[in-house]
Scaffold this motif. Structure first.
Motif, mmCIF file in Angstrom:
data_model
loop_
_atom_site.group_PDB
_atom_site.id
_atom_site.type_symbol
_atom_site.label_atom_id
_atom_site.label_comp_id
_atom_site.label_asym_id
_atom_site.label_seq_id
_atom_site.Cartn_x
_atom_site.Cartn_y
_atom_site.Cartn_z
ATOM 1 N N ASN A 34 0.831 -1.206 0.000
ATOM 2 C CA ASN A 34 0.000 0.000 0.000
ATOM 3 C C ASN A 34 0.864 1.255 0.000
ATOM 4 O OD1 ASN A 34 -2.122 1.818 0.360
ATOM 5 N ND2 ASN A 34 -2.117 1.549 2.574
ATOM 6 N N THR A 35 0.647 2.112 -1.000
ATOM 7 C CA THR A 35 1.360 3.389 -1.066
ATOM 8 C C THR A 35 0.482 4.545 -0.602
ATOM 9 O OG1 THR A 35 0.646 3.900 -3.318
ATOM 10 C CG2 THR A 35 2.677 2.585 -3.072
ATOM 11 N N GLY A 36 -0.764 4.274 -0.304
ATOM 12 C CA GLY A 36 -1.726 5.338 -0.014
ATOM 13 C C GLY A 36 -2.527 5.700 -1.248
ATOM 14 N N SER A 84 -4.839 5.221 3.979
ATOM 15 C CA SER A 84 -3.757 5.928 4.642
ATOM 16 C C SER A 84 -2.693 4.954 5.157
ATOM 17 C CB SER A 84 -4.323 6.734 5.811
ATOM 18 O OG SER A 84 -3.286 7.173 6.655
ATOM 19 N N THR A 85 -1.437 5.197 4.784
ATOM 20 C CA THR A 85 -0.363 4.350 5.284
ATOM 21 C C THR A 85 -0.143 4.580 6.780
ATOM 22 O OG1 THR A 85 1.293 5.969 4.568
ATOM 23 C CG2 THR A 85 0.810 4.139 3.062
ATOM 24 N N GLY A 89 -0.771 1.081 7.259
ATOM 25 C CA GLY A 89 0.588 0.620 7.014
ATOM 26 C C GLY A 89 0.896 0.485 5.531
ATOM 27 N N SER A 90 2.172 0.245 5.226
ATOM 28 C CA SER A 90 2.591 0.097 3.826
ATOM 29 C C SER A 90 2.413 -1.339 3.341
ATOM 30 C CB SER A 90 4.043 0.532 3.656
ATOM 31 O OG SER A 90 4.879 -0.248 4.476
ATOM 32 N N SER A 91 2.085 -2.234 4.252
ATOM 33 C CA SER A 91 1.709 -3.606 3.920
ATOM 34 C C SER A 91 0.436 -3.895 4.714
ATOM 35 C CB SER A 91 2.831 -4.579 4.284
ATOM 36 O OG SER A 91 2.463 -5.886 3.934
ATOM 37 N N THR A 92 -0.690 -3.520 4.140
ATOM 38 C CA THR A 92 -1.973 -3.556 4.832
ATOM 39 C C THR A 92 -2.476 -4.984 5.015
ATOM 40 O OG1 THR A 92 -2.517 -1.414 3.873
ATOM 41 C CG2 THR A 92 -4.348 -2.705 4.759
#
Length: 108
Positions: A34-36, A84-85, A89-92
């Motif tokens: 996940n980048t947002g 939202s990261t 998080g960036s790995s949801t």
């Protein structure tokens, strides 16, 4: 067993055919890079409603932040974006209650 990563398809002005869907794994769950800006599309391939949970792996003041649970109606497809990261998080982490939920992810 670790969570299965959902592949993310990069979109471009050349167009892109829909990628193969990832079959929901209720036992092990999934993780979404996940980048947002990542978009998650969830298709319910069943005649009954099912639940998708976007797990919030953070705490605030030592308390867990409530996960986001969404009911996907029978036969419906829902898309989720602007994850939202800071919250997811960036790995949801993603949980599903049925293999009838089919997941695809896109990045603009």
């Amino acid at each position: 067993m670790p969570r299965a990563s959902i592949p993310v398809t990069r979109l471009s002005d050349a167009g892109h055919a829909d990628p193969e869907e990832t079959v929901g794994d209720p036992a092990n769950g999934h993780s979404l890079p996940n980048t947002g800006k990542t978009v998650l599309r969830v298709r319910n391939d069943d005649e009954a409603a099912h639940t998708l949970t976007l797990v919030t792996p953070i705490t605030v003041g030592g308390k867990n932040v409530e996960d986001t649970e969404v009911t996907i109606p029978a036969g419906a497809t829902l898309s989720f974006g602007s994850l939202s990261t800071a919250l997811y998080g960036s790995s949801t982490p993603i949980d599903v209650d049925s293999a009838q939920l089919k997941l695809t992810a896109f990045e603009p």
